[in-house]
Every structure is written in structure tokens, then in C-alpha cells.
Design an enzyme around this catalytic site. Structure first.
Site, mmCIF file in Angstrom:
data_model
loop_
_atom_site.group_PDB
_atom_site.id
_atom_site.type_symbol
_atom_site.label_atom_id
_atom_site.label_comp_id
_atom_site.label_asym_id
_atom_site.label_seq_id
_atom_site.Cartn_x
_atom_site.Cartn_y
_atom_site.Cartn_z
ATOM 1 N N TRP A 179 0.871 -1.252 0.105
ATOM 2 C CA TRP A 179 -0.032 0.076 -0.042
ATOM 3 C C TRP A 179 0.805 1.263 0.060
ATOM 4 C CZ3 TRP A 179 -0.405 3.812 3.824
ATOM 5 C CH2 TRP A 179 -1.375 4.924 3.358
ATOM 6 N N GLU A 220 -3.014 -2.899 -2.317
ATOM 7 C CA GLU A 220 -4.081 -2.130 -1.873
ATOM 8 C C GLU A 220 -4.540 -0.938 -2.427
ATOM 9 O OE1 GLU A 220 -3.421 -2.028 2.253
ATOM 10 O OE2 GLU A 220 -5.303 -1.114 2.734
ATOM 11 N N LYS A 222 -7.080 2.621 -2.651
ATOM 12 C CA LYS A 222 -7.685 3.459 -1.533
ATOM 13 C C LYS A 222 -8.440 4.733 -2.332
ATOM 14 C CE LYS A 222 -6.611 5.962 2.666
ATOM 15 N NZ LYS A 222 -5.584 6.131 3.746
ATOM 16 N N ASP A 253 -9.687 -3.236 1.357
ATOM 17 C CA ASP A 253 -9.797 -2.621 2.614
ATOM 18 C C ASP A 253 -11.208 -2.026 2.625
ATOM 19 O OD1 ASP A 253 -9.748 -0.451 4.816
ATOM 20 O OD2 ASP A 253 -7.804 -0.792 4.839
ATOM 21 N N HIS A 256 -11.593 1.869 2.231
ATOM 22 C CA HIS A 256 -11.209 2.417 1.071
ATOM 23 C C HIS A 256 -11.939 2.726 -0.041
ATOM 24 C CE1 HIS A 256 -6.526 1.607 2.639
ATOM 25 N NE2 HIS A 256 -7.572 2.159 3.431
ATOM 26 N N HIS A 280 -8.741 -6.278 4.182
ATOM 27 C CA HIS A 280 -8.372 -5.729 5.322
ATOM 28 C C HIS A 280 -9.727 -5.211 5.950
ATOM 29 C CE1 HIS A 280 -3.863 -4.177 4.938
ATOM 30 N NE2 HIS A 280 -4.023 -5.164 4.952
ATOM 31 N N ASP A 288 -12.175 6.808 6.117
ATOM 32 C CA ASP A 288 -11.396 5.621 6.447
ATOM 33 C C ASP A 288 -11.012 5.741 7.928
ATOM 34 O OD1 ASP A 288 -9.703 3.483 6.013
ATOM 35 O OD2 ASP A 288 -8.011 4.698 5.150
ATOM 36 N N ASP A 290 -11.015 3.745 10.257
ATOM 37 C CA ASP A 290 -10.204 2.360 10.942
ATOM 38 C C ASP A 290 -10.775 2.161 12.542
ATOM 39 O OD1 ASP A 290 -8.327 1.277 8.956
ATOM 40 O OD2 ASP A 290 -7.874 3.248 8.923
ATOM 41 N N ASP A 320 -7.475 -4.569 9.679
ATOM 42 C CA ASP A 320 -6.811 -3.108 9.594
ATOM 43 C C ASP A 320 -7.763 -2.190 10.449
ATOM 44 O OD1 ASP A 320 -5.316 -1.084 9.121
ATOM 45 O OD2 ASP A 320 -5.357 -1.041 6.870
HETATM 46 C C1 RNT Z 1 -4.039 2.706 4.844
HETATM 47 C C2 RNT Z 1 -4.043 1.126 4.610
HETATM 48 C C3 RNT Z 1 -2.959 0.504 5.032
HETATM 49 C C4 RNT Z 1 -2.507 0.749 6.533
HETATM 50 C C5 RNT Z 1 -1.489 -0.180 6.937
HETATM 51 C C6 RNT Z 1 -0.722 0.461 8.162
HETATM 52 O O1 RNT Z 1 -5.057 3.616 4.500
HETATM 53 O O2 RNT Z 1 -5.379 0.764 4.844
HETATM 54 O O3 RNT Z 1 -3.473 -0.976 4.922
HETATM 55 O O4 RNT Z 1 -3.654 0.847 7.316
HETATM 56 O O5 RNT Z 1 -0.711 -0.478 5.788
HETATM 57 ZN ZN ZN Z 2 -5.505 -1.568 4.813
#
Ligand code: RNT
Ligand code: ZN
Length: 412
Positions: A179, A220, A222, A253, A256, A280, A288, A290, A320
Site C-alpha cells: 500500500w 491495496e 484507496k 480494505d 477504502h 483488510h 477511512d 479504522d 486493519d
Molecule cells: C492505509 C491502509 C494500510 C494501512 C497499513 C498500516 O489506509 O489501509 O493498509 O492501514 O498499512
Molecule cells: Zn488497509
């Protein structure tokens, strides 16, 4: 309710709880190391990770050293039924040396590998393209400067080598997820050039083939990050096309995409074009953000798709999220168990009956069944699973979590 009565209740619906428990015990979840220390890493730097991601909060107990992080992980895995994996980021190296990102080697991660072997854990890996002065412009592999691109290409190559050696040392395939934060705060006039540069850098990074039994590349995408609101170079379309053409895994993810998109819906579509998927699992709140995953509809739907579309065999489930306002260990434990609880519910659904109703356009039966089975005694089956795996549940879990948090609360 006893397990035997719960088992009978599911049997009435044609569902075999023993088969579900056996399958669940076999699904590894890759727990992300970065929830334990608020994505700071061990390069002896402090402050924000950059790259548009940030853990907010200052709850006591953040792991400050690899030993503290490993102790926290050991505790957390003991509260999670089954055998799982650890997802390490490159800037969590454990060494007295201070290699720059383009100098990292397997030896810098040897303590992690020895520990993983000892704990019976598989390892996954990630190159770290943020929290570094050469990433301060939020451009790495797509940077216009060839020297900066080459620096990050070297980091990526070394990460792949390290991941492959981890896979070899532990006898379990290491997923190496790529990523990059690359993007623009304001509207770029040229979106093509950075995307061509990203593609060329990825090609250079991944030019050396590796044994797929030891290491698998994942990419990955985003939608946007803080500071890169206008354009992310590695968008979903960019990486979906890249993964299909180059045969890498595609990482989805859950944070994302646009907040109204349903990531569960993407799995079956993506699975028609890519061999394997990396997830993720996360919880975006308006963006995003998290947050720790809950046992909510988004997670239940992901698990349902994995089971219903028979994708468990080619999906790597990684987590994640990072919340610094609560106990880091509780976050790991509750989030990981929620993923497992969602999978258990999906494994306990009468799929044949539901699919046949749908195929016969009998949407009434489909509705009645999906809603009535919500009253089945899932909690009893989960408690049985925890019991068989020798893991605490309910009030005793809470007391374990509290006691551990009290032990780490004086870290500062
Ligand atoms: C960032 C991505 C990525 C990170 C990690 C720490 O938006 O989701 O996966 O969260 O690599
Ligand atoms: Zn991620």
C-alpha cells in the site's frame, strides 16, 4: 442453554454445528501489529505515521518496544480461539542497527520470526511507504524524482525478499501487501503520468518472481486519505487492473471505498477475475477512520459472502484498524473475535435452503428464513467454541482484559 440443545435447534434447520465449529477452527485471521502501538513502529521516531493515516487518542498502554508488543500480542492471542497470524509492517523491525528503508534485511526481523515459530503463528508482511522523510510529499513509487522512486523500489524488493524468507522459515505462505499513500491534495492536471510511474515502479519491484508457496504479492487500493483528497494514484481501478494483469492478490480494505459502497458485494465480482483476495477488515465511520470492527451488518455480510460464494479457500482475512482511545489489547481481542463470530454465523446458515428459495424466485421464503434464523442460539455455539479452545468468554473475558490493561497502564 446447553450446547446439546443449541445443536438440536440448528439441526432442525438442517445445519450441522459440528461441521461449522471444525471449519471455523481452521480459518486463520491475520492480526495487524499496528493496533498495538498506534502505528508508530520501532524506528525510534515518534509522532504521526503520515501518509494520511492516523491513530487518535492517548489511552495508556501503548507498546513502546518489540518486547512489549510481543507480550501484548501473546496475551491477546490467548483470548482468541484458534490459530492465527501476525501481520507485520516493515517499520516494526527489531534490531539495534538503524537501517534505512532501502537497507532492511531478514536479520532485522529475526526476533519476530523466532517468536512466531515459538508461538505457532504465521507471519504476513508489508513494506512501509509512509512515516519517512522520503514520503513527506505523499509521493513514493509514483514520485516524479527517479531517485526517490528507486529508493522505494529497493525497499519494496527487500520487503518481498524478507516476506519470502519468513514464509520459508515458518512453512506458511507470507502475504506481502503493498500500500502506498501516493496522491494529491488538490486536483492534479496530469493523472496519467503518476499512474504510469506507479505501474513501472511496481513492475520493477516485483520483477523477480518468488515461490508462491513462500510469498504472495498483494496490492491495496484507496479512495482518499487525509492530505490526498483530490486524487489517489493507486485507486481501485488502477489496482484491480494491475492485479488481474499481473496475477497478484487484490487487497480490499473496507475503509477504502465511498462510505455507501458495500465491500461485501465486491467479493464475488473480484473473485471472477483475480485468483486470491486479501481483506483488510475495518470499520470506516464517515471516512477511512479504522474503528475497531463490530459484529455489525457490514462484517456479517462480508462473512456471508465468503461462505456463500465459497471464497474462504482463496481469501486471506487480515484486519486493519487502530484505536488509541481504548485498551490496545482489548481492541485486538474484540475485533478479531468479532470477525470469527461473523464467520461462525455465516457457517451456521442454511445456505442450500436459502439458495434454492432464491433460485425459485421465492423471495418470501428467503426473507422468512433469513429473519427467523436470527433468533437461533449463536451465543451458545460460540461459547462452546471458546470452551473447546480453552479461551475465556463473556464476563471472564472482560476480567482478563481488565487485568491485563491494568498491568500495562503505567507505560508512558
Ligand atoms: C492505509 C491502509 C494500510 C494501512 C497499513 C498500516 O489506509 O489501509 O493498509 O492501514 O498499512
Ligand atoms: Zn488497509
Amino acid at each position: 442453554m446447553s450446547y446439546e440443545s443449541a445443536k438440536a435447534a440448528f439441526a432442525d434447520w438442517g445445519v450441522d454445528t459440528e461441521a461449522a465449529l471444525t471449519r471455523l477452527a481452521d480459518i486463520p485471521i491475520s492480526m495487524h501489529c499496528w493496533q498495538g502501538d498506534d502505528v508508530v513502529g520501532f524506528e525510534q521516531k515518534s509522532g504521526s505515521s503520515g501518509g494520511g493515516i492516523q491513530a487518535t487518542g492517548n489511552h495508556p498502554g501503548r507498546a513502546r518496544t518489540p518486547d512489549e508488543l510481543r507480550a501484548d500480542l501473546e496475551f491477546s492471542y490467548r483470548q482468541i480461539p484458534g490459530n492465527h497470524r501476525l501481520n507485520l509492517h516493515a517499520f516494526y523491525l527489531d534490531t539495534n542497527q538503524k537501517p534505512d528503508r532501502d537497507e532492511i534485511e531478514f536479520s532485522h526481523f529475526a526476533p519476530w520470526v523466532d517468536w512466531a515459530k515459538d508461538q505457532g503463528l504465521g507471519l504476513d508482511f508489508n513494506p512501509t511507504f509512509f512515516a519517512h522523510e522520503k514520503a513527506d510529499d505523499n509521493l513514493t513509487l509514483s514520485h516524479p524524482d527517479q531517485g526517490i522512486r528507486d529508493f522505494w523500489i529497493e525497499h519494496g524488493k527487500r520487503s518481498r525478499d524478507i516476506a519470502a524468507q519468513m514464509g520459508a522459515a515458518l512453512g506458511t505462505t507470507c502475504v506481502n501487501n503493498i500500500w502506498v499513500p501516493d496522491g494529491y491534495k488538490d486536483t492534479p492536471v496530469d493523472r496519467m503520468a503518476p499512474r504510469r510511474r506507479l505501474e513501472a515502479s511496481l513492475d520493477a519491484m516485483m520483477a523477480t518472481p518468488h515461490d508462491k508457496a513462500k510469498m504472495l504479492d498483494a496490492v491495496e487500493s484507496k479512495l482518499f486519505g487525509i492530505g490526498v483528497e483530490a486524487c489517489t494514484v493507486g485507486s481501485h481501478e488502477f489496482y484491480m487492473g494491475y492485479a488481474i494483469r499481473k496475477g497478484t492478490l487484490l487487497c480490499l480494505d473496507m475503509g477504502h471505498f465511498h462510505p455507501t459502497e458495500n465491500v461485501a458485494d465486491k467479493l464475488s465480482s473480484v473473485a471472477l477475475s483475480v485468483g486470491e483476495i486479501l481483506l483488510h477488515v475495518s470499520r470506516p465511520m464517515r471516512w477511512d477512520s479504522d474503528h475497531v470492527i463490530l459484529l455489525d451488518d457490514a462484517i456479517l455480510q462480508i462473512a456471508q459472502e465468503l461462505v456463500s460464494a465459497d471464497l474462504l479457500g482463496r481469501t486471506h482475512i487480515g484486519l486493519d484498524f487502530f484505536d488509541a482511545t481504548i485498551s490496545r489489547t482489548a481492541a485486538w481481542v474484540i475485533g478479531t473475535r468479532n470477525m470469527q463470530k461473523a464467520l461462525l454465523r455465516a457457517l451456521l446458515a442454511p445456505w442450500d435452503e436459502l439458495k434454492s428459495a432464491e433460485n425459485n424466485l421465492d423471495y418470501t421464503s428467503r426473507l422468512v428464513v433469513t429473519e427467523e434464523i436470527k433468533d437461533l442460539p449463536y451465543a451458545t455455539i460460540w461459547a462452546e467454541f471458546c470452551n473447546r479452545m480453552g479461551v475465556a468468554n463473556g464476563l471472564s473475558l472482560i476480567s482478563e482484559l481488565d487485568q491485563y490493561q491494568a498491568r500495562v497502564a503505567d507505560r508512558n
